[in-house]
Design an enzyme around this catalytic site. Structure first.
Site, PDB file in Angstrom:
ATOM      1  N   LYS A 104      -7.478  -0.849   2.631  1.00 25.43           N
ATOM      2  CA  LYS A 104      -8.153  -0.104   3.703  1.00 25.43           C
ATOM      3  C   LYS A 104      -9.666  -0.354   3.661  1.00 25.43           C
ATOM      4  O   LYS A 104     -10.327  -0.329   4.693  1.00 25.43           O
ATOM      5  CB  LYS A 104      -7.819   1.389   3.592  1.00 25.43           C
ATOM      6  CG  LYS A 104      -6.361   1.708   3.880  1.00 25.43           C
ATOM      7  CD  LYS A 104      -5.972   1.366   5.315  1.00 25.43           C
ATOM      8  CE  LYS A 104      -4.570   1.796   5.671  1.00 25.43           C
ATOM      9  NZ  LYS A 104      -4.235   1.527   7.086  1.00 25.43           N
ATOM     10  N   TYR A 164      -3.392   0.020  -1.961  1.00 24.05           N
ATOM     11  CA  TYR A 164      -3.485   0.536  -0.584  1.00 24.05           C
ATOM     12  C   TYR A 164      -4.939   0.855  -0.241  1.00 24.05           C
ATOM     13  O   TYR A 164      -5.443   0.477   0.823  1.00 24.05           O
ATOM     14  CB  TYR A 164      -2.603   1.781  -0.458  1.00 24.05           C
ATOM     15  CG  TYR A 164      -2.811   2.573   0.815  1.00 24.05           C
ATOM     16  CD1 TYR A 164      -2.173   2.185   1.992  1.00 24.05           C
ATOM     17  CD2 TYR A 164      -3.632   3.699   0.849  1.00 24.05           C
ATOM     18  CE1 TYR A 164      -2.359   2.903   3.166  1.00 24.05           C
ATOM     19  CE2 TYR A 164      -3.817   4.430   2.012  1.00 24.05           C
ATOM     20  CZ  TYR A 164      -3.179   4.026   3.165  1.00 24.05           C
ATOM     21  OH  TYR A 164      -3.369   4.743   4.334  1.00 24.05           O
ATOM     22  N   SER A 195      -8.698   4.134   6.583  1.00 29.86           N
ATOM     23  CA  SER A 195      -8.361   5.391   5.908  1.00 29.86           C
ATOM     24  C   SER A 195      -9.574   5.870   5.122  1.00 29.86           C
ATOM     25  O   SER A 195     -10.414   5.067   4.694  1.00 29.86           O
ATOM     26  CB  SER A 195      -7.203   5.164   4.929  1.00 29.86           C
ATOM     27  OG  SER A 195      -7.035   6.277   4.077  1.00 29.86           O
TER      28      SER A 195
END
Ligand code: NAP
Length: 273
Positions: free
Chosen positions: A181, A177, A164
């Site tokens: 990534k 998160y 991401s």
């Protein structure tokens, strides 16, 4: 004497699936996780459209059934199985299903991720960090381990891990998160030199803001969306299909010389570690 080396062996090209052909993945079997919605569904469709036989998966049986029917309705060779990627038994069952249904595995797209925490990273507890890393990072590494022997039997393969833009540029409220990534950028880098001698290329794709259910908190409200795009330096939201085209390129023979790389697909967003 100069030898082209293992990069040449990545994704062996079948007679009707040559570079430049409209079906560059003819004869290949692709496994795509989290493939019943959003980016994963678009990836399954793009790989199937390029001639691959696709085994798609996600946690819920009714989603798997719906996605399989949708793609079969487009004339694609698709089968499905439920798989929660955070569960080892479930991962093994999915890999076995690909072998039983299509006879082997050439391509893996590891696309599943969770984000159970919205708020300051400092407030995320140990359970949250464990869960995010288990599903987003460890499961991806374990899936790679599972498929590698089967790819080797076929003479090589190609793997894409879904990272991401948040992996480069941590997003406010999405700390754990984002860090997971970033870890995937590292995982691609760590695995690539181990996989290349086996004829397997591994790369990553790092989407920017893409209009899916997963990211809806960032685009449903117009003001929030505009602020997110401005922060990222992106022109607009992306579509799942635009991300899928990048994945298709990376697993296809056209990308035979691309390995250990993560490709940003983010509409002009700025990214650096
Ligand atoms: P989405 O449209 O909400 O779809 C999520 C998919 O994941 C569904 O098929 C869901 O099906 C499945 N899923 C969820 N948890 C799972 C698990 N533990 N195991 C297996 N499948 C699971 O999401 P998306 O936006 O396409 O996101 C896909 C990937 O792109 C993620 O890795 C995400 O981090 C990445 N990404 C997205 C954006 C964005 O802006 N959308 C940006 C950058 C990166 P079930 O409910 O049936 O399991």
């Amino acid at each position: 004497m100069w030898r082209p080396g293992p990069l040449r062996a990545a994704v062996a090209v079948s007679p009707r699936g040559t570079a430049g052909s409209p079906r560059p993945l003819h004869g290949k079997v692709a496994l795509v996780t989290a493939a019943t919605d959003g980016i994963g569904l678009a990836v399954a469709g793009a790989l199937g459209g390029a001639g691959a036989q696709v085994l798609l998966s996600s946690r819920r049986a009714h989603n798997v059934e719906r996605a399989v029917q949708e793609l079969r309705g487009r004339g694609l060779q698709v089968s499905g199985v439920t798989c929660h990627v955070g569960n080892a038994e479930s991962r093994e069952k999915m890999v076995q299903a690909a072998l039983d249904t299509f006879g082997g595995i050439d391509i893996l797209v590891s696309n599943a991720a969770v984000n159970p925490h919205l708020g300051p990273a400092l407030e995320a507890d140990e359970g949250t960090w464990d869960k995010v890393f288990q599903v987003n990072v460890t499961a991806a590494a374990m899936l790679v381990r599972l498929v590698v022997p089967h790819m080797e039997k076929r003479g090589g393969g190609a793997i894409v891990l879904m990272s991401s833009i948040a992996g480069y540029q941590p997003m406010a409220g999405l700390g754990p998160y984002s860090v997971s990534k970033t870890a995937l950028l590292g995982l691609v880098g760590a695995l690539s030199p181990e996989l290349l001698p086996r004829g397997i290329r591994i790369n990553g794709v790092a989407p920017g803001l893409v209009q899916t259910r997963f990211s809806s908190a960032l685009w449903q409200d117009e003001a929030v969306r505009d602020r997110a795009l401005e922060t990222l330096g992106a022109q607009r939201l992306g579509t799942p299909e635009e991300v899928a085209q990048a994945v298709l390129f990376l697993v296809s023979p056209q990308a035979a010389f691309v390995a250990g790389e993560t490709l940003l697909v983010a509409g002009g967003a700025r990214a650096r570690l």
